[in-house]
Write an enzyme that holds these catalytic residues in place. Structure first.
Site, PDB file in Angstrom:
ATOM      1  CG  ASP A 108     -31.063 -49.745 -67.142  1.00  0.00           C
ATOM      2  OD1 ASP A 108     -32.449 -49.576 -67.496  1.00  0.00           O
ATOM      3  OD2 ASP A 108     -30.873 -50.459 -68.021  1.00  0.00           O
TER       4      ASP A 108
ATOM      5  CG  ASP B 225     -32.179 -52.408 -64.488  1.00  0.00           C
ATOM      6  OD1 ASP B 225     -33.065 -52.942 -64.550  1.00  0.00           O
ATOM      7  OD2 ASP B 225     -31.057 -52.418 -64.987  1.00  0.00           O
TER       8      ASP B 225
ATOM      9  NE  ARG C 259     -31.221 -50.028 -75.858  1.00  0.00           N
ATOM     10  CZ  ARG C 259     -30.264 -49.043 -75.361  1.00  0.00           C
ATOM     11  NH1 ARG C 259     -29.652 -48.200 -76.044  1.00  0.00           N
ATOM     12  NH2 ARG C 259     -29.816 -49.040 -73.951  1.00  0.00           N
TER      13      ARG C 259
ATOM     14  CB  THR D 123     -26.581 -54.971 -82.768  1.00  0.00           C
ATOM     15  OG1 THR D 123     -27.863 -55.132 -82.448  1.00  0.00           O
ATOM     16  CG2 THR D 123     -25.921 -56.205 -83.263  1.00  0.00           C
TER      17      THR D 123
HETATM   18  C1  PRP Z   1     -34.249 -47.905 -72.548  1.00  0.00           C
HETATM   19  C2  PRP Z   1     -34.908 -46.651 -72.377  1.00  0.00           C
HETATM   20  C3  PRP Z   1     -35.299 -46.496 -73.971  1.00  0.00           C
HETATM   21  C4  PRP Z   1     -34.064 -47.227 -74.681  1.00  0.00           C
HETATM   22  C5  PRP Z   1     -33.475 -45.727 -75.236  1.00  0.00           C
HETATM   23  O1  PRP Z   1     -34.788 -48.951 -72.764  1.00  0.00           O
HETATM   24  O2  PRP Z   1     -36.197 -46.728 -71.792  1.00  0.00           O
HETATM   25  O3  PRP Z   1     -36.478 -47.334 -74.387  1.00  0.00           O
HETATM   26  O4  PRP Z   1     -33.295 -47.737 -73.558  1.00  0.00           O
HETATM   27  O5  PRP Z   1     -32.269 -46.116 -75.960  1.00  0.00           O
HETATM   28  P1  PRP Z   1     -32.016 -45.849 -77.416  1.00  0.00           P
HETATM   29  O6  PRP Z   1     -32.457 -44.644 -77.681  1.00  0.00           O
HETATM   30  O7  PRP Z   1     -30.754 -46.037 -77.643  1.00  0.00           O
HETATM   31  O8  PRP Z   1     -32.984 -46.965 -78.017  1.00  0.00           O
HETATM   32  P2  PRP Z   1     -34.111 -50.384 -72.228  1.00  0.00           P
HETATM   33  O9  PRP Z   1     -33.833 -50.967 -73.796  1.00  0.00           O
HETATM   34  O10 PRP Z   1     -32.939 -50.335 -71.492  1.00  0.00           O
HETATM   35  O11 PRP Z   1     -35.051 -51.480 -71.853  1.00  0.00           O
HETATM   36  P3  PRP Z   1     -36.146 -51.389 -70.522  1.00  0.00           P
HETATM   37  O12 PRP Z   1     -37.357 -50.103 -70.675  1.00  0.00           O
HETATM   38  O13 PRP Z   1     -36.853 -52.590 -70.299  1.00  0.00           O
HETATM   39  O14 PRP Z   1     -35.345 -50.825 -69.237  1.00  0.00           O
HETATM   40  N1  URA Z   2     -31.479 -46.450 -71.786  1.00  0.00           N
HETATM   41  C1  URA Z   2     -31.255 -45.956 -70.352  1.00  0.00           C
HETATM   42  O1  URA Z   2     -32.299 -46.434 -69.621  1.00  0.00           O
HETATM   43  N2  URA Z   2     -30.557 -45.084 -70.182  1.00  0.00           N
HETATM   44  C2  URA Z   2     -29.705 -44.648 -71.054  1.00  0.00           C
HETATM   45  O2  URA Z   2     -28.737 -43.773 -70.431  1.00  0.00           O
HETATM   46  C3  URA Z   2     -29.442 -45.153 -72.211  1.00  0.00           C
HETATM   47  C4  URA Z   2     -30.503 -46.014 -72.511  1.00  0.00           C
END
Ligand code: PRP
Ligand code: URA
Length: 211
Positions: A202, A205, A106, A110
């Protein structure tokens, strides 16, 4: 035409394990194990509609026509990174499933999701797909992952998450009313930076110990 269902896995084991995960003092090791365990429990519900057939077997006592899975082809598709934490739990329930990976990040400002990696089994269009990710927050990542799987010809898709926000559920219901959602809990809302409240922080993490 479709009306996507939201299946909240209303089970004491899921609720208990989620509470441990939500606690900010829970260790990376315990958090990772719990993601996998809850993944297994949600898979149990998400596979409730798998078709059965029968085959003849001999028990030590007599012959019988016994139920057996009808051999549906399944693929589990984790959204990288955090979705990886759920793969093991799904595979323990459905060991013959294939695994496809979809990398999604993400934009931190944005919150827009982008696909940066996608490696699927060759016959993915013929498989029932279970997209897995611990968090459904704005729904942007899952929405984009589902769209990518549909672009690759997949027609039977389920989404499995641990914690969902109402905003994410609404996003999927609006854009993909044919996709059922399986989750361990629906939380209250998102905060102003897109995190689920109360949520569990998160997930990536906490699974990988990167913060
Ligand atoms: C987190 C989670 C989802 C996303 C959810 O991933 O594992 O993929 O955010 O958020 P959304 O519904 O608003 O899209 P992140 O982008 O933090 O990446 P990661 O898996 O590498 O921690
Ligand atoms: N991604 C995460 O890992 N946690 C949240 O709460 C939202 C997005």
């Amino acid at each position: 035409m479709f009306d996507a269902k939201v299946h909240v896995i209303d089970h004491p084991l899921v609720a208990h394990k989620l509470t441990i995960m939500r606690n900010k003092n829970t260790s990376v090791k315990d958090f990772r194990e719990l993601v996998s365990e809850i993944g297994m429990l949600i898979t149990y519900e998400a596979t409730r509609d798998l078709p059965l057939t029968t085959k003849h077997i001999e028990t030590p006592i007599c012959g019988m026509e016994a139920p057996t899975l009808a051999g549906k082809k399944i693929a589990v598709v984790p959204i990288l990174r955090a979705g990886l934490g759920l793969v093991d739990g799904v595979l323990r329930m459905v060991p013959s499933a294939r695994v496809g990976h979809i990398g999604m990040y993400r934009d931190e400002e944005t919150l827009e999701p982008h696909v940066y990696f996608c490696k699927m089994p060759k016959d993915i269009a013929e498989r029932d797909v279970m997209i897995v990710d611990p968090m459904l927050a704005t729904g942007g990542s899952a929405n984009a992952a589902i769209a990518e799987m549909k672009r690759r010809g997949c027609r039977h898709i389920k989404l499995m998450v641990l914690v969902a926000a109402p905003e994410g559920i609404e996003c999927i219901r609006k854009n993909h009313p044919d996709v059922d959602i399986y989750c361990g809990a629906v939380d209250e809302k998102l905060n102003d930076v897109g995190y689920i409240m109360p949520g569990l922080g998160d997930a990536g993490d906490r699974i990988f110990g990167t913060k």
